[in-house]
Design a protein around this motif. Structure first.
Motif, short mmCIF file in Angstrom:
data_model
loop_
_atom_site.label_atom_id
_atom_site.label_comp_id
_atom_site.label_asym_id
_atom_site.label_seq_id
_atom_site.Cartn_x
_atom_site.Cartn_y
_atom_site.Cartn_z
N ARG A 25 0.81 -1.21 0.00
CA ARG A 25 0.00 0.00 0.00
C ARG A 25 0.85 1.27 0.00
N ALA A 83 -3.35 3.92 8.60
CA ALA A 83 -4.41 4.01 7.59
C ALA A 83 -4.48 5.41 7.00
N LEU A 88 -6.00 4.96 3.10
CA LEU A 88 -6.85 3.79 2.88
C LEU A 88 -8.31 4.16 2.92
N ASP A 89 -9.13 3.46 2.13
CA ASP A 89 -10.57 3.64 2.22
C ASP A 89 -11.13 2.75 3.32
N ALA A 92 -10.34 -1.06 3.16
CA ALA A 92 -8.94 -1.35 3.43
C ALA A 92 -8.58 -1.11 4.89
N ILE A 93 -9.21 -0.10 5.51
CA ILE A 93 -8.97 0.15 6.93
C ILE A 93 -9.44 -1.04 7.76
N LEU A 96 -6.98 -3.80 7.38
CA LEU A 96 -5.76 -3.56 8.13
C LEU A 96 -5.94 -3.89 9.61
N ASP A 224 -5.33 -4.51 -3.01
CA ASP A 224 -6.58 -3.75 -2.93
C ASP A 224 -7.65 -4.58 -2.25
#
Length: 301
Positions: A25, A83, A88-89, A92-93, A96, A224
């Motif tokens: 990322r 994040a 990150l969107d 993705a958050i 994570l 992604d």
């Protein structure tokens, strides 16, 4: 790259999923997007480790330990700071946070065949004008109603959406917006896999696609995450032509990891007429599940 028993493939080293995600990322964030001055020639396309550390309020040493897997338990506050640094969107958050706090003991269950609710199949089969499919954890089609089957019929990999998108010779014609579909499909597989990257069937799938599709390798390396929710998707069907359909993806509480995907056309549109035609052409087909689906229903969970 290895694909044998007990092996891993690129981007699937289950011993350091957090570090892999962070490395991938940060490579996608341009320094100027975060206000980081660009001076001279840079060997990396994205952010450097020290830049992520600075943006996150961490020491470079601590961040390096995260990437290398020597530090595995960052706090919620640290994860949120990372994040923000990595832009990150929401999907993705959430991913994570899962990587930082993995739930143990799920992957063995994923190797078993997935049960399908007979009541859900009966309900799907009653939707004569609405295509519906049930997807498994690896985007395989576990079941469909007659119209859902007709929507994806006629391809080499009609029962496996990952292989349909990346290996089927008709894929780019079937999906006019193939690039977007491909990116979303890989992101959806990452989301569905969660932290269960030691699932042998997932390893086999990713290994095969990585060997046979350069596009898949590139997208998989990005890490992604795309949770499948709702979207408008275009199809170029071999029988009824172009279709623009809206879909909703619903989780099935009685079968974690499965998704019910339901497609609809805008009322009165040319796509609605084409979908109606497709329904009439498949009306004489049996509404009962296929033998393979019946075997999955009977299998142990």
């Amino acid at each position: 790259m290895e694909c044998g028993a007990g092996a891993t493939v690129d981007g699937m080293d289950s011993d350091n999923l957090l570090g892999q995600f962070l490395r991938a990322r940060r490579g996608l964030v341009r320094p100027e997007e975060q206000g980081v001055p660009v001076i001279g020639h840079r060997r990396v396309a994205g952010l450097r480790r020290e830049e992520v550390a600075m943006l996150s309020g961490l020491s470079t040493d601590y961040y390096v330990r995260l990437e290398q897997g020597r530090e595995r338990n960052p706090s919620v506050q640290v994860v949120d700071a990372l994040a923000r640094a990595l832009m990150l969107d929401d999907d993705a958050i959430a991913h994570l946070h899962r990587l930082a706090r993995p739930v143990p003991g799920r992957s063995r269950k994923n190797t078993r065949r997935q049960r399908i609710s007979p009541a859900l199949l009966q309900m799907m089969n009653s939707w004569t004008g609405t295509p519906a499919v049930i997807l498994g954890r690896r985007m395989e089609v576990l079941a469909h109603n007659p119209l859902g089957g007709a929507l994806f019929a006629g391809h080499t990999y009609s029962g496996d959406l990952m292989r349909l998108v990346f290996l089927d010779p008709d894929a780019r014609d079937f999906y006019p917006d193939w690039d977007r579909v491909a990116a979303n499909t890989v992101g959806g597989l990452r989301e569905a896999a969660g932290t269960d990257y030691d699932d042998p069937q997932l390893i086999e799938l990713v290994g095969e696609l990585s060997l046979k599709s350069e596009a898949f390798r590139t997208l998989w390396a990005r890490h992604d995450i795309r949770q499948k929710r709702h979207e408008t998707k275009r199809f170029r069907h071999p029988v009824v032509g172009e279709l623009t359909l809206h879909y909703e993806s619903l989780t099935i509480n009685s079968a974690p990891g499965q998704q019910l995907v339901v497609y609809q056309a805008e009322p009165g549109s040319s796509s609605a007429h084409a979908l109606s035609l497709l329904g009439s052409l498949t009306a004489t087909e049996t509404s009962q599940p296929s033998d393979s689906v019946r075997q999955d229903i009977a299998a142990d969970d």
